[in-house]
Design an enzyme around this catalytic site. Structure first.
Site, PDB file in Angstrom:
ATOM      1  N   THR A 188      50.981  39.859  56.874  1.00  0.00           N
ATOM      2  CA  THR A 188      50.204  40.977  56.319  1.00  0.00           C
ATOM      3  C   THR A 188      48.852  40.487  55.815  1.00  0.00           C
ATOM      4  O   THR A 188      48.052  41.265  55.309  1.00  0.00           O
ATOM      5  CB  THR A 188      50.974  41.641  55.164  1.00  0.00           C
ATOM      6  OG1 THR A 188      51.311  40.620  54.212  1.00  0.00           O
ATOM      7  CG2 THR A 188      52.255  42.278  55.653  1.00  0.00           C
TER       8      THR A 188
ATOM      9  N   SER B 262      49.990  39.103  45.483  1.00  0.00           N
ATOM     10  CA  SER B 262      50.236  39.616  46.830  1.00  0.00           C
ATOM     11  C   SER B 262      48.909  40.148  47.348  1.00  0.00           C
ATOM     12  O   SER B 262      47.934  40.235  46.599  1.00  0.00           O
ATOM     13  CB  SER B 262      51.269  40.754  46.796  1.00  0.00           C
ATOM     14  OG  SER B 262      50.704  41.880  46.157  1.00  0.00           O
ATOM     15  N   LYS B 263      48.936  40.487  48.625  1.00  0.00           N
ATOM     16  CA  LYS B 263      47.714  41.017  49.195  1.00  0.00           C
ATOM     17  C   LYS B 263      47.335  42.315  48.460  1.00  0.00           C
ATOM     18  O   LYS B 263      46.166  42.558  48.167  1.00  0.00           O
ATOM     19  CB  LYS B 263      47.939  41.290  50.685  1.00  0.00           C
ATOM     20  CG  LYS B 263      46.658  41.386  51.432  1.00  0.00           C
ATOM     21  CD  LYS B 263      46.913  41.454  52.910  1.00  0.00           C
ATOM     22  CE  LYS B 263      45.937  42.416  53.521  1.00  0.00           C
ATOM     23  NZ  LYS B 263      46.579  43.610  54.063  1.00  0.00           N
ATOM     24  N   GLN B 264      48.367  43.126  48.125  1.00  0.00           N
ATOM     25  CA  GLN B 264      48.103  44.402  47.440  1.00  0.00           C
ATOM     26  C   GLN B 264      47.439  44.197  46.076  1.00  0.00           C
ATOM     27  O   GLN B 264      46.667  45.025  45.625  1.00  0.00           O
ATOM     28  CB  GLN B 264      49.415  45.186  47.221  1.00  0.00           C
ATOM     29  CG  GLN B 264      50.012  45.795  48.477  1.00  0.00           C
ATOM     30  CD  GLN B 264      50.846  44.791  49.273  1.00  0.00           C
ATOM     31  OE1 GLN B 264      50.838  43.598  48.998  1.00  0.00           O
ATOM     32  NE2 GLN B 264      51.548  45.275  50.273  1.00  0.00           N
TER      33      GLN B 264
END
Ligand code: GLU
Length: 301
Positions: free
Chosen positions: A21, A247-249
């Site tokens: 992701t 996280s990427k989020q």
């Protein structure tokens, strides 16, 4: 579990299973490094599996970036990289096996209907993941099938984690019948991970603590599919200043592979070791494997 725990360490197979992701960040590097060190400390194999089933979240090219980062960090894997997108037939086979046991049923509920029915039954909505109330257990009541769920057996599930110790969960009550095949036509992570770990002969799963809550579900599937359960070790996750998991989020920065030692040292300290202050990556990894073995090697200490 018993038989596995007494196996000689040369049977060890570990894995790192990133979802493509985005690039590796400091949090995913902790999981990669811990699983790498544990495999090497046991003289075992270390596999990499790209978990690219969740098509809407997959970022084009992220798999190549991750593999390039692992190489730059000196984390050399064994054998071919497995991609979950090539494994649909294996998930289908496991699903059919569960279905033949009468352990799978179609569900027509939307997320909103699930929330409404919990609210109606309890008068409030519990925080976090909503336990499926079992609405479609005895049929779809004329509605179209959306997802397919596992009929979760009653009772508490216990797993022993090498880092966290014993963990118990009443999956039927706290999670409910969980999804195996999603409404958007994808195989669910829980099924895929269990099928792949078994197919790859994985004896040891070392990953972030955020997946500890999934482990009892995976144990249920392993039991129902008569697959061996691996040993588990869940290592602490890295959080940002707001206490959220990196996280990427949450906007985690990609590992800077021009400074591999700095990235490795930070991950190493997060795993609760004293700094190594090695001069180069190969010396860092050799010493880290030795120290990891002293603390974590099964059958020693
Ligand atoms: N693909 C999962 C993730 O990146 C990890 C799955 C696992 O290690 O079991 O969070």
């Amino acid at each position: 579990m018993q038989a596995l725990s007494s196996r000689p360490p040369q049977d060890y197979v570990g894995r790192f299973a990133p979802s493509p992701t985005g690039p590796l960040h400091q949090g995913s590097l902790v999981a990669a490094l811990a699983s790498y060190l544990d495999a090497r400390a046991h003289g075992g194999r270390w596999l990499v599996r790209i978990e690219d089933l969740d098509a809407p979240r997959v970022v084009d090219g992220a798999d190549r970036v991750i593999l390039g980062q692992l190489q730059a960090l000196g984390l050399a894997w064994d054998g071919e990289v497995l991609r979950q997108s090539s494994r649909h037939h294996a998930y289908r086979e496991a699903f059919d096996r569960l279905r033949r046991q009468g352990a799978v049923y179609a569900c027509g509920c939307t997320r909103k209907e699930i929330a409404d029915s919990i609210l109606h039954a309890r008068g409030y909505l519990p925080a976090g993941e909503l336990p499926y109330p079992g609405t479609c257990r005895d049929g779809l009541h004329g509605r179209p099938a959306r997802a397919w769920r596992l009929r979760v057996p009653q009772g508490r599930v216990r797993v022993v984690d090498r880092w966290m110790g014993p963990v118990e969960q009443d999956v039927a009550a706290e999670v409910g019948d969980f999804v195996l095949f999603r409404a958007d036509g994808m195989w669910a992570y829980q099924l895929a991970v269990v099928v792949d770990d078994a197919a790859q002969g994985v004896t040891d799963v070392v990953r972030g603590e955020d997946l500890l809550g999934s482990t009892p579900r995976q144990k249920i599937l392993q039991d129902m599919l008569e697959l061996p359960a691996p040993r588990w070790m869940h290592v602490p996750v890295v959080v940002n200043a707001e206490g959220q998991k990196l996280s990427k989020q949450t906007g985690a920065a990609a590992i800077d592979v021009r400074q591999p030692l700095a990235a490795l040292e930070a991950a190493w300290r997060h795993l609760q070791f004293e700094p190594l202050q090695a001069g180069e990556v190969s010396a860092f990894l050799a010493e880290a494997v030795r120290r990891w073995a002293r603390r974590w090697r099964i059958g020693t200490g």
